[in-house]
Design a protein around this motif. Structure first.
Motif, mmCIF file in Angstrom:
data_model
loop_
_atom_site.group_PDB
_atom_site.id
_atom_site.type_symbol
_atom_site.label_atom_id
_atom_site.label_comp_id
_atom_site.label_asym_id
_atom_site.label_seq_id
_atom_site.Cartn_x
_atom_site.Cartn_y
_atom_site.Cartn_z
ATOM 1 N N ARG A 1 5.015 -1.601 -0.145
ATOM 2 C CA ARG A 1 3.867 -2.482 0.114
ATOM 3 C C ARG A 1 3.452 -3.215 -1.148
ATOM 4 N NH1 ARG A 1 0.791 -2.042 4.700
ATOM 5 N NH2 ARG A 1 -0.017 -4.009 3.915
ATOM 6 N N TYR A 2 3.558 -2.530 -2.286
ATOM 7 C CA TYR A 2 3.190 -3.122 -3.567
ATOM 8 C C TYR A 2 4.284 -2.813 -4.583
ATOM 9 C CZ TYR A 2 -1.409 -3.301 -1.389
ATOM 10 O OH TYR A 2 -2.448 -3.534 -0.526
ATOM 11 N N THR B 1 5.503 -7.162 1.341
ATOM 12 C CA THR B 1 5.551 -6.550 0.010
ATOM 13 C C THR B 1 4.846 -7.496 -0.955
ATOM 14 O OG1 THR B 1 7.648 -5.397 0.389
ATOM 15 C CG2 THR B 1 7.016 -5.807 -1.901
ATOM 16 N N ARG B 2 3.802 -6.994 -1.586
ATOM 17 C CA ARG B 2 3.119 -7.816 -2.597
ATOM 18 C C ARG B 2 3.754 -7.527 -3.941
ATOM 19 N NH1 ARG B 2 -0.845 -11.124 -2.591
ATOM 20 N NH2 ARG B 2 -1.633 -10.505 -0.545
#
Lengths: 113, 114
Positions: free
Chosen positions: B9-10, B109-110
């Motif tokens: 996600r990050y 996805t950051r």
């Protein structure tokens, strides 16, 4: 190149009221699809509603409906009886062909309680 | 339900690093896509694939490559990450035939490149 334009970067509405999000598009196709996608904060993008260009009847999905004006190349989304869960970024999308989608810039919708 | 998952996600990476973003879908879709999402620009297509080992450039392929060795998995590769590749990356999948061209998206996805 095909384009999709959302001229309202942000909008807000009171809970239980109705709001309309605007979209215009440019395409050289005679048969195409248009979509509105919703992206809630920190959550996945999901499809709200779709419209086939060959259908004259406007699509509806519960509280969501569209106003499809093919000659004007306009495709607006109306949300009736707005709920807090409707708060999200909304994208107007055109199917360009060859499996590709073209996205507008997005409109961030805020629902005021 | 269609499920599209992304590996992170990050993600925080340094300039010059090689970065891999993974995407997996479980609905046997032929088509898979990588987009980047930036404020005020909507989603822009980086690459897409309509079959295993097949790929097509999207609107902004520079600085990226992709790999699709299995039908369910589509990877985005940043060969040498740069700060202007800081963005949200979204993966999507769709049917090639018999569908309505709806795409199903992963959670994103950051990526931050420092």
């Amino acid at each position: 190149a095909q384009t999709v334009t959302q001229s309202q970067p942000e909008m807000s509405v009171q809970e239980a009221e109705t709001v309309t999000l605007s979209c215009t598009y440019d395409t050289s196709e005679s048969d195409y699809y248009l979509f509105w996608y919703k992206q809630p904060p920190s959550r996945q993008m999901i499809l709200v509603i779709r419209q086939e260009a060959y259908k004259q009847q406007n699509a509806t999905e519960n509280r969501f409906s569209v106003n499809f004006q093919k000659a004007a190349k306009s495709f607006s989304l109306k949300i009736s009886d707005s709920q807090l869960g409707d708060a999200a970024m909304y994208f107007c999308v055109n199917w360009e062909g060859a499996q590709k989608l073209v996205f507008g810039q997005g409109t961030r919708l805020t629902i005021n309680p | 339900d269609v499920k599209v998952t992304q590996s992170s996600r990050y993600l925080v990476k340094r300039t010059g690093e090689k970065v891999f973003l993974e995407c997996v879908q479980d609905m046997d879709h032929e088509n898979m896509f990588w987009y980047r999402q930036d404020p005020g620009l909507g989603l822009r297509l980086i690459y897409f694939s309509y079959d295993v080992k097949m790929k097509e450039k999207g609107d902004i392929p520079e600085g990226y490559s992709v790999s699709r060795e299995k039908k369910e998995r589509f990877s985005l590769i940043l060969e040498s990450a740069s700060t202007n590749q800081t963005s949200m990356y979204l993966c999507a999948s769709s049917l090639a035939r018999g569908g309505t061209y709806e795409q199903y998206f992963g959670p994103g996805t950051r990526l931050t490149v420092t």
